[in-house]
Write a protein that holds these residues in place. Structure first.
Motif, PDB file in Angstrom:
ATOM      1  N   ALA A 145      64.462  50.288  44.306  1.00  0.00           N
ATOM      2  CA  ALA A 145      63.383  51.261  44.460  1.00  0.00           C
ATOM      3  C   ALA A 145      63.503  52.247  43.316  1.00  0.00           C
ATOM      4  O   ALA A 145      64.580  52.446  42.750  1.00  0.00           O
ATOM      5  CB  ALA A 145      63.483  51.978  45.802  1.00  0.00           C
ATOM      6  N   ASP A 146      62.390  52.856  42.948  1.00  0.00           N
ATOM      7  CA  ASP A 146      62.437  53.890  41.913  1.00  0.00           C
ATOM      8  C   ASP A 146      62.999  55.188  42.476  1.00  0.00           C
ATOM      9  O   ASP A 146      63.758  55.894  41.803  1.00  0.00           O
ATOM     10  CB  ASP A 146      61.027  54.123  41.369  1.00  0.00           C
ATOM     11  N   PHE A 147      62.604  55.497  43.706  1.00  0.00           N
ATOM     12  CA  PHE A 147      63.045  56.722  44.372  1.00  0.00           C
ATOM     13  C   PHE A 147      63.463  56.372  45.795  1.00  0.00           C
ATOM     14  O   PHE A 147      62.860  55.505  46.438  1.00  0.00           O
ATOM     15  CB  PHE A 147      61.931  57.774  44.410  1.00  0.00           C
ATOM     16  N   VAL A 148      64.483  57.060  46.271  1.00  0.00           N
ATOM     17  CA  VAL A 148      64.939  56.895  47.654  1.00  0.00           C
ATOM     18  C   VAL A 148      64.972  58.273  48.294  1.00  0.00           C
ATOM     19  O   VAL A 148      65.583  59.206  47.756  1.00  0.00           O
ATOM     20  CB  VAL A 148      66.339  56.257  47.717  1.00  0.00           C
ATOM     21  N   CYS A 149      64.316  58.416  49.442  1.00  0.00           N
ATOM     22  CA  CYS A 149      64.291  59.687  50.164  1.00  0.00           C
ATOM     23  C   CYS A 149      65.128  59.580  51.433  1.00  0.00           C
ATOM     24  O   CYS A 149      64.943  58.650  52.226  1.00  0.00           O
ATOM     25  CB  CYS A 149      62.860  60.064  50.521  1.00  0.00           C
ATOM     26  N   VAL A 150      66.030  60.517  51.612  1.00  0.00           N
ATOM     27  CA  VAL A 150      66.893  60.581  52.791  1.00  0.00           C
ATOM     28  C   VAL A 150      66.428  61.756  53.640  1.00  0.00           C
ATOM     29  O   VAL A 150      66.558  62.905  53.220  1.00  0.00           O
ATOM     30  CB  VAL A 150      68.369  60.763  52.395  1.00  0.00           C
TER      31      VAL A 150
ATOM     32  N   ARG B  12      69.392  62.609  38.686  1.00  0.00           N
ATOM     33  CA  ARG B  12      68.853  61.663  39.665  1.00  0.00           C
ATOM     34  C   ARG B  12      69.294  61.946  41.090  1.00  0.00           C
ATOM     35  O   ARG B  12      69.150  61.104  41.971  1.00  0.00           O
ATOM     36  CB  ARG B  12      69.214  60.225  39.270  1.00  0.00           C
ATOM     37  N   LEU B  13      69.816  63.143  41.333  1.00  0.00           N
ATOM     38  CA  LEU B  13      70.132  63.581  42.688  1.00  0.00           C
ATOM     39  C   LEU B  13      69.329  64.849  42.961  1.00  0.00           C
ATOM     40  O   LEU B  13      69.498  65.854  42.273  1.00  0.00           O
ATOM     41  CB  LEU B  13      71.629  63.853  42.847  1.00  0.00           C
ATOM     42  N   VAL B  14      68.450  64.785  43.922  1.00  0.00           N
ATOM     43  CA  VAL B  14      67.563  65.907  44.236  1.00  0.00           C
ATOM     44  C   VAL B  14      67.757  66.254  45.704  1.00  0.00           C
ATOM     45  O   VAL B  14      67.682  65.375  46.568  1.00  0.00           O
ATOM     46  CB  VAL B  14      66.090  65.543  43.968  1.00  0.00           C
ATOM     47  N   MET B  15      67.993  67.538  45.988  1.00  0.00           N
ATOM     48  CA  MET B  15      68.246  67.962  47.361  1.00  0.00           C
ATOM     49  C   MET B  15      67.403  69.172  47.713  1.00  0.00           C
ATOM     50  O   MET B  15      67.356  70.137  46.949  1.00  0.00           O
ATOM     51  CB  MET B  15      69.735  68.297  47.547  1.00  0.00           C
ATOM     52  N   ALA B  16      66.740  69.129  48.852  1.00  0.00           N
ATOM     53  CA  ALA B  16      65.987  70.256  49.385  1.00  0.00           C
ATOM     54  C   ALA B  16      66.692  70.749  50.633  1.00  0.00           C
ATOM     55  O   ALA B  16      67.020  69.959  51.514  1.00  0.00           O
ATOM     56  CB  ALA B  16      64.549  69.833  49.706  1.00  0.00           C
ATOM     57  N   GLY B  17      66.931  72.054  50.723  1.00  0.00           N
ATOM     58  CA  GLY B  17      67.816  72.561  51.762  1.00  0.00           C
ATOM     59  C   GLY B  17      67.178  72.791  53.121  1.00  0.00           C
ATOM     60  O   GLY B  17      67.655  72.293  54.121  1.00  0.00           O
TER      61      GLY B  17
ATOM     62  N   ALA C 154      68.109  54.268  40.648  1.00  0.00           N
ATOM     63  CA  ALA C 154      67.138  55.005  41.458  1.00  0.00           C
ATOM     64  C   ALA C 154      67.479  56.489  41.488  1.00  0.00           C
ATOM     65  O   ALA C 154      68.634  56.893  41.349  1.00  0.00           O
ATOM     66  CB  ALA C 154      67.103  54.452  42.885  1.00  0.00           C
ATOM     67  N   THR C 155      66.456  57.310  41.680  1.00  0.00           N
ATOM     68  CA  THR C 155      66.627  58.724  41.962  1.00  0.00           C
ATOM     69  C   THR C 155      66.742  58.891  43.469  1.00  0.00           C
ATOM     70  O   THR C 155      65.894  58.390  44.221  1.00  0.00           O
ATOM     71  CB  THR C 155      65.437  59.544  41.433  1.00  0.00           C
ATOM     72  N   LEU C 156      67.791  59.572  43.927  1.00  0.00           N
ATOM     73  CA  LEU C 156      68.020  59.781  45.345  1.00  0.00           C
ATOM     74  C   LEU C 156      67.679  61.221  45.700  1.00  0.00           C
ATOM     75  O   LEU C 156      68.130  62.158  45.024  1.00  0.00           O
ATOM     76  CB  LEU C 156      69.474  59.487  45.706  1.00  0.00           C
TER      77      LEU C 156
END
Length: 349
Positions: free
Chosen positions: A87-92, A178-183, A122-124
């Motif tokens: 995948a290009d992007f993975v959302c957790v 490539r690691l993006v986090m929203a709190g 991928a960007t996670l």
């Protein structure tokens, strides 16, 4: 899923949204809807004709098919982890478990899949408490990270190599950013807009924001934070002091008073307090006082000086500086932002 789709400019980027029973369906499907709307809905509202969807969201889980998520809402996984090999992007999404609950071995398949996706380029991106899964996968070691304010201390404790940035609502780190986090709980909206801007463009992200009236969480998440620690039953002496300070936070020299109450030598008391609560006695007092000040700012119109005195600060200037450093807003800004919110909510009940 054909990996070649990741490099084909004619193909929409694939966004895999990870689902599991501990996720909230509103976050999973909220992200899904925003990604599907990208490029499509702006045309609908401006010209009456839908444009092409510029992203391809896909709900994935350990097993394809239905799963029962938080609040007993059914989520339909469109593909299994094994079927979604790239995948290009993975959302957790969020992880709806108590902060102290162990993750060991609980998400083994998901954690291994996250490692594979990251290794493949991928960007996670994680929302809210979902950051814990990135940390469990070892992907945040030596990296900056954020998580919902209620899980910040737990993230530090479990994963000491992670550099937790509690005041920031959005953190971008890792190799190639490539690691993006929203709190915060609803900062998944920020997360989705960021990914849309990165994959499709800023204009597309702004269109989605305008259609859905999404307001960026620029102030961070500290204004929303509450004292997320319970009494420390493992240390009865410190628990008694916590109970005492909850009622006597406005007294002069409260730390000295707690030392006397504990019956311990001052040095021993401070060491045990730090061990039990994760902060020094003075920092704990400041935290309790500021939480009470937030309540007073939200619910009343007392002058800032009066609130400072009421919670134990004779110097209103010192109180204002401490408040701003902790909350990222001045007391007056906090009142304007959250006092009006509280009044509006009260008017509706």
């Amino acid at each position: 899923m054909d990996k070649s789709a990741m490099s084909d400019p004619q193909q929409p980027a694939t966004v895999a949204i990870l689902a599991y029973p501990e996720a909230t369906a509103s976050v999973v499907y909220g992200m899904y809807d925003l990604f599907m709307a990208t490029g499509r809905d702006w045309g609908i509202v401006t010209s009456g004709e839908a444009g092409p969807s510029l992203l391809r969201p896909l709900v994935v889980a350990a097993r394809a098919g239905p799963l029962l998520a938080t609040n007993e809402v059914r989520i339909e996984a469109q593909a299994s982890l094994q079927e979604c090999s790239s995948a290009d992007f993975v959302c957790v999404p969020d992880l709806n478990i108590p902060p102290g609950e162990s993750l060991e071995g609980r998400f083994a398949e998901e954690v291994e899949w996250l490692r594979r996706c990251y290794a493949a380029g991928a960007t996670l991106a994680s929302a809210c408490s979902g950051t814990l899964l990135l940390a469990e996968a070892g992907l945040l070691d030596g990296q900056e990270a954020t998580v919902h304010w209620a899980y910040c201390d737990e993230l530090r404790r479990r994963y000491p190599k992670v550099m937790v940035r509690a005041q920031r609502a959005l953190v971008v780190s890792g190799e190639g950013q490539r690691l993006v986090m929203a709190g915060g709980g609803t900062s998944w909206l920020d997360l989705a807009l960021f990914l849309i801007a990165r994959s499709v463009g800023v204009d597309a992200a702004m269109q989605v924001a305008r259609i859905n009236l999404i307001d960026w969480h620029a102030i961070g998440q500290q204004p929303f934070a509450r004292l997320a620690r319970t009494r420390q039953v493992e240390d009865a002496i410190i628990a008694g002091c916590q109970t005492w300070i909850a009622e006597h936070y406005c007294e002069h020299s409260p730390v000295a008073a707690m030392v006397r109450l504990s019956g311990l030598a001052e040095r021993s008391f401070k060491r045990r307090f730090q061990l039990a609560t994760g902060m020094s006695p003075l920092d704990y007092v400041h935290r309790v006082r500021l939480e009470e000040a937030k309540q007073m700012l939200e619910s009343g119109d007392d002058p800032i000086e009066a609130i400072a005195n009421a919670v134990g600060y004779e110097d209103a200037g010192f109180f204002s500086r401490l408040f701003r450093r902790s909350v990222n807003l001045t007391p007056a800004q906090y009142r304007r932002r959250f006092g009006s919110m509280r009044r509006a909510l009260n008017a509706g009940v």
